[in-house]
Write a protein that holds these residues in place. Structure first.
Motif, PDB file in Angstrom:
ATOM      1  N   ALA A 130       0.824  -1.217   0.000  1.00  0.00           N
ATOM      2  CA  ALA A 130       0.000   0.000   0.000  1.00  0.00           C
ATOM      3  C   ALA A 130       0.851   1.256   0.000  1.00  0.00           C
ATOM      4  O   ALA A 130       0.333   2.350   0.172  1.00  0.00           O
ATOM      5  CB  ALA A 130      -0.939   0.000   1.206  1.00  0.00           C
ATOM      6  N   TRP A 131       2.162   1.105  -0.161  1.00  0.00           N
ATOM      7  CA  TRP A 131       3.120   2.206  -0.187  1.00  0.00           C
ATOM      8  C   TRP A 131       3.340   2.850   1.176  1.00  0.00           C
ATOM      9  O   TRP A 131       3.859   3.952   1.269  1.00  0.00           O
ATOM     10  CB  TRP A 131       2.737   3.275  -1.223  1.00  0.00           C
ATOM     11  N   ASP A 132       2.952   2.162   2.242  1.00  0.00           N
ATOM     12  CA  ASP A 132       3.291   2.628   3.585  1.00  0.00           C
ATOM     13  C   ASP A 132       4.765   2.332   3.856  1.00  0.00           C
ATOM     14  O   ASP A 132       5.239   1.226   3.578  1.00  0.00           O
ATOM     15  CB  ASP A 132       2.425   1.923   4.639  1.00  0.00           C
ATOM     16  N   VAL A 133       5.468   3.295   4.405  1.00  0.00           N
ATOM     17  CA  VAL A 133       6.891   3.114   4.700  1.00  0.00           C
ATOM     18  C   VAL A 133       7.029   2.231   5.936  1.00  0.00           C
ATOM     19  O   VAL A 133       6.413   2.490   6.971  1.00  0.00           O
ATOM     20  CB  VAL A 133       7.584   4.476   4.941  1.00  0.00           C
ATOM     21  N   VAL A 134       7.837   1.178   5.825  1.00  0.00           N
ATOM     22  CA  VAL A 134       8.022   0.262   6.957  1.00  0.00           C
ATOM     23  C   VAL A 134       9.438   0.322   7.528  1.00  0.00           C
ATOM     24  O   VAL A 134       9.675  -0.155   8.637  1.00  0.00           O
ATOM     25  CB  VAL A 134       7.684  -1.194   6.561  1.00  0.00           C
ATOM     26  N   PRO A 156       5.361   8.841  11.815  1.00  0.00           N
ATOM     27  CA  PRO A 156       4.321   7.811  11.955  1.00  0.00           C
ATOM     28  C   PRO A 156       3.310   7.884  10.821  1.00  0.00           C
ATOM     29  O   PRO A 156       2.835   8.958  10.464  1.00  0.00           O
ATOM     30  CB  PRO A 156       3.679   8.135  13.304  1.00  0.00           C
ATOM     31  N   GLY A 157       3.011   6.745  10.234  1.00  0.00           N
ATOM     32  CA  GLY A 157       2.013   6.688   9.174  1.00  0.00           C
ATOM     33  C   GLY A 157       2.483   7.175   7.823  1.00  0.00           C
ATOM     34  O   GLY A 157       1.656   7.391   6.925  1.00  0.00           O
ATOM     35  N   ALA A 158       3.793   7.320   7.619  1.00  0.00           N
ATOM     36  CA  ALA A 158       4.303   7.830   6.347  1.00  0.00           C
ATOM     37  C   ALA A 158       3.905   6.919   5.195  1.00  0.00           C
ATOM     38  O   ALA A 158       4.042   5.692   5.282  1.00  0.00           O
ATOM     39  CB  ALA A 158       5.818   7.967   6.414  1.00  0.00           C
ATOM     40  N   ASN A 159       3.429   7.513   4.121  1.00  0.00           N
ATOM     41  CA  ASN A 159       3.052   6.787   2.916  1.00  0.00           C
ATOM     42  C   ASN A 159       3.642   7.512   1.715  1.00  0.00           C
ATOM     43  O   ASN A 159       3.462   8.727   1.560  1.00  0.00           O
ATOM     44  CB  ASN A 159       1.529   6.698   2.786  1.00  0.00           C
ATOM     45  N   VAL A 160       4.334   6.782   0.865  1.00  0.00           N
ATOM     46  CA  VAL A 160       5.050   7.394  -0.259  1.00  0.00           C
ATOM     47  C   VAL A 160       4.103   8.172  -1.167  1.00  0.00           C
ATOM     48  O   VAL A 160       4.366   9.326  -1.537  1.00  0.00           O
ATOM     49  CB  VAL A 160       5.802   6.314  -1.069  1.00  0.00           C
ATOM     50  N   MET A 161       2.994   7.563  -1.546  1.00  0.00           N
ATOM     51  CA  MET A 161       2.095   8.196  -2.510  1.00  0.00           C
ATOM     52  C   MET A 161       1.298   9.336  -1.900  1.00  0.00           C
ATOM     53  O   MET A 161       1.106  10.382  -2.542  1.00  0.00           O
ATOM     54  CB  MET A 161       1.156   7.148  -3.108  1.00  0.00           C
ATOM     55  N   ALA A 187      10.045 -11.460  -0.234  1.00  0.00           N
ATOM     56  CA  ALA A 187       9.062 -10.519   0.327  1.00  0.00           C
ATOM     57  C   ALA A 187       8.367  -9.815  -0.831  1.00  0.00           C
ATOM     58  O   ALA A 187       8.580  -8.633  -1.083  1.00  0.00           O
ATOM     59  CB  ALA A 187       9.750  -9.508   1.245  1.00  0.00           C
ATOM     60  N   PRO A 188       7.503 -10.551  -1.575  1.00  0.00           N
ATOM     61  CA  PRO A 188       6.950 -10.013  -2.827  1.00  0.00           C
ATOM     62  C   PRO A 188       6.047  -8.806  -2.670  1.00  0.00           C
ATOM     63  O   PRO A 188       5.766  -8.123  -3.644  1.00  0.00           O
ATOM     64  CB  PRO A 188       6.163 -11.215  -3.394  1.00  0.00           C
ATOM     65  N   ASP A 189       5.576  -8.517  -1.464  1.00  0.00           N
ATOM     66  CA  ASP A 189       4.746  -7.330  -1.256  1.00  0.00           C
ATOM     67  C   ASP A 189       5.548  -6.154  -0.712  1.00  0.00           C
ATOM     68  O   ASP A 189       4.971  -5.155  -0.265  1.00  0.00           O
ATOM     69  CB  ASP A 189       3.594  -7.652  -0.295  1.00  0.00           C
ATOM     70  N   THR A 190       6.869  -6.265  -0.760  1.00  0.00           N
ATOM     71  CA  THR A 190       7.748  -5.205  -0.254  1.00  0.00           C
ATOM     72  C   THR A 190       8.493  -4.553  -1.406  1.00  0.00           C
ATOM     73  O   THR A 190       8.980  -5.242  -2.302  1.00  0.00           O
ATOM     74  CB  THR A 190       8.757  -5.784   0.755  1.00  0.00           C
TER      75      THR A 190
END
Length: 262
Positions: free
Chosen positions: A123-127, A143-148, A244-247
């Motif tokens: 979901a483009w959330d930074v982990v 907290p909660g950073a999202n690229v898009m 980690a195909p969803d990363t």
């Protein structure tokens, strides 16, 4: 007998052989220490006959239920890639994996890079982000950073120079393709709604056609004041770790290749 199904059977047999009996919940204890997990053990745990389970390991093409395959995944402790192979090989769609913490080895590789280096999920959330990324792009570690969400906010224009011509189209294309190409993902749906509510983005969404690729070799201007008082041309590199195909692992490096970020 189908060669692909036979090969899958051999893989399942190897996974069972590698599964420590003490790691299996519900296994009926026997005399002394078990040396290995048997076909009968797995069959009893799944409530099927030993012959039915043996057919899977023998590569027989049978109508294995999804419940049965899910049980095999659970008993053998299979990882996401193994589970996906078993589901697809028996005619089922792989379950969408839940959020997982990246493996320590991958986190260490991200940390070691001498460039802006970070991980985000489907979901483009930074982990995870390395110290260089935190220094030059502090939004990445909030907290909660999202690229898009960030890229289509007014705040991004400070760093993403020439946003309309160099950044908006490629980023929007990646967002749209990930949204259309993945399975159900409520968090990604939420990200798309947020992006489309951003000023002028809906118009761009309606008029833009994704090319399918991000121009990775093309320099993009970014303002990184701790590196240079003028906008810096950077190259974007992105990859998906095979386990980690969803990363997504994203790295930004100076386009001239003469220096790493401090």
């Amino acid at each position: 007998m189908d060669a692909r199904r036979q090969d899958l059977g051999r893989m399942v047999r190897a996974w069972r052989a590698a599964r420590p009996p003490e790691a299996v919940t519900g296994l009926v204890p026997g005399r002394g220490r078990r040396a290995r997990l048997t076909q009968l053990d797995v069959a009893l745990l799944l409530g099927v006959s030993e012959r039915w389970y043996r057919a899977l390991e023998s590569g027989e093409d049978r109508p294995y239920s999804r419940e049965f395959i899910d049980g095999v995944v659970r008993v053998l402790g299979l990882g996401p890639a193994q589970a996906a192979a078993l589901h697809r090989g028996t005619g089922h769609s792989p379950p969408r994996p839940g959020p997982t913490r990246p493996a320590p080895g991958l986190l260490d590789l991200v940390r070691r890079q001498h460039c802006i280096s970070f991980l985000c999920d489907a979901a483009w959330d930074v982990v995870h982000a390395n110290d260089i990324a935190a220094r030059h792009c502090p939004w990445l570690v909030r907290p909660g950073a999202n690229v898009m969400v960030w890229a289509f906010s007014d705040a991004s224009r400070y760093q993403l120079r020439e946003w309309q011509s160099h950044w908006a189209g490629p980023l929007l294309g990646q967002l749209r393709l990930s949204w259309q190409g993945g399975g159900p993902n409520p968090r990604l749906d939420e990200v798309v709604r947020t992006v489309r509510r951003a000023p002028d983005t809906e118009r761009l969404w309606q008029s833009h056609t994704p090319t399918g690729t991000f121009p990775l070799g093309t320099p993009h201007p970014m303002y990184l004041p701790l590196f240079s008082p003028r906008p810096t041309e950077v190259r974007v590199a992105a990859c998906v770790p095979c386990d980690a195909p969803d990363t997504r692992w994203i790295m930004l490096t100076p386009a001239d290749g003469t220096a790493a970020f401090p």
